[in-house]
Design a protein around this motif. Structure first.
Motif, PDB file in Angstrom:
ATOM      1  N   MET A   9       0.840  -1.205   0.000  1.00  0.00           N
ATOM      2  CA  MET A   9       0.000   0.000   0.000  1.00  0.00           C
ATOM      3  C   MET A   9       0.874   1.255   0.000  1.00  0.00           C
ATOM      4  O   MET A   9       0.644   2.178  -0.778  1.00  0.00           O
ATOM      5  N   ALA A  12       2.381   2.119  -3.283  1.00  0.00           N
ATOM      6  CA  ALA A  12       1.410   2.160  -4.389  1.00  0.00           C
ATOM      7  C   ALA A  12       1.614   0.950  -5.296  1.00  0.00           C
ATOM      8  O   ALA A  12       1.819   1.072  -6.492  1.00  0.00           O
ATOM      9  N   LEU A  51      -7.096   7.220   1.397  1.00  0.00           N
ATOM     10  CA  LEU A  51      -5.659   7.231   1.129  1.00  0.00           C
ATOM     11  C   LEU A  51      -4.889   7.801   2.311  1.00  0.00           C
ATOM     12  O   LEU A  51      -3.819   7.293   2.671  1.00  0.00           O
ATOM     13  N   GLY A  55      -2.468   5.472   4.184  1.00  0.00           N
ATOM     14  CA  GLY A  55      -1.104   5.962   4.077  1.00  0.00           C
ATOM     15  C   GLY A  55      -0.463   6.208   5.437  1.00  0.00           C
ATOM     16  O   GLY A  55       0.725   5.919   5.630  1.00  0.00           O
ATOM     17  N   ILE A  76       2.413   6.578  -1.496  1.00  0.00           N
ATOM     18  CA  ILE A  76       0.964   6.719  -1.350  1.00  0.00           C
ATOM     19  C   ILE A  76       0.614   8.178  -1.028  1.00  0.00           C
ATOM     20  O   ILE A  76      -0.458   8.657  -1.382  1.00  0.00           O
TER      21      ILE A  76
END
Length: 159
Positions: A9, A12, A51, A55, A76
């Motif tokens: 994550m 990305a 996000l 993140g 991210i």
């Protein structure tokens, strides 16, 4: 498994491991994702919030894994930054390119208070400085659109 998911994550899905200019490629991934999603303020707002939360969580795990603050592999924050830059701005591809350039400049320069937000602990600091830089880029983009008199070329949509 949690760590692998978090690093996926944070990077990305591996974009952050590109050896040259990972932040730039993370920003490009953000533009691509923005283009793929419906142009709905509600959806984009939810994406921005998601996000930021993912993140902050994954960024903290990535910092511990790489042993340094805001490691380059974490992109991210750039993905989210592009969404914030483009949020509620009526642009097509030309405007998205301008938004990309504005965000990259703001992310690199980190005008006050973005530079201070970077010092927040863990993944919050990873995400907060890019969020602030993106707010600046959004305002500059919005101002440019307004000053240009809403030239048709800003809103040409090539989808």
């Amino acid at each position: 498994m949690k760590k692998v998911f978090a690093l996926s994550m944070a990077s990305a899905f591996g974009v952050g491991y590109i050896p040259l200019a990972p932040g730039t490629f993370g920003s490009l991934a953000g533009v691509l994702l923005w283009w793929l999603l419906p142009q709905s303020a509600a959806i984009q707002g939810v994406v921005i919030a998601a996000l930021f939360m993912v993140g902050a969580w994954s960024g903290a795990i990535a910092e511990a894994h790489f042993g340094r603050r805001d490691p380059g592999q974490v992109v991210i924050d750039e993905v989210m930054g592009m969404f914030i830059t483009l949020f509620l701005n009526p642009v097509g591809w030309l405007g998205a390119i301008v938004a990309f350039v504005l965000f990259r400049i703001a992310d690199i320069i980190k005008p006050f208070p973005a530079d201070r937000l970077e010092g927040l602990p863990g993944g919050i600091g990873v995400m907060a400085d890019d969020a602030m830089a993106a707010v600046y880029a959004n305002v500059v983009l919005r101002s440019g659109i307004w000053l240009s008199g809403h030239l048709a070329i800003w809103s040409v949509n090539f989808r």
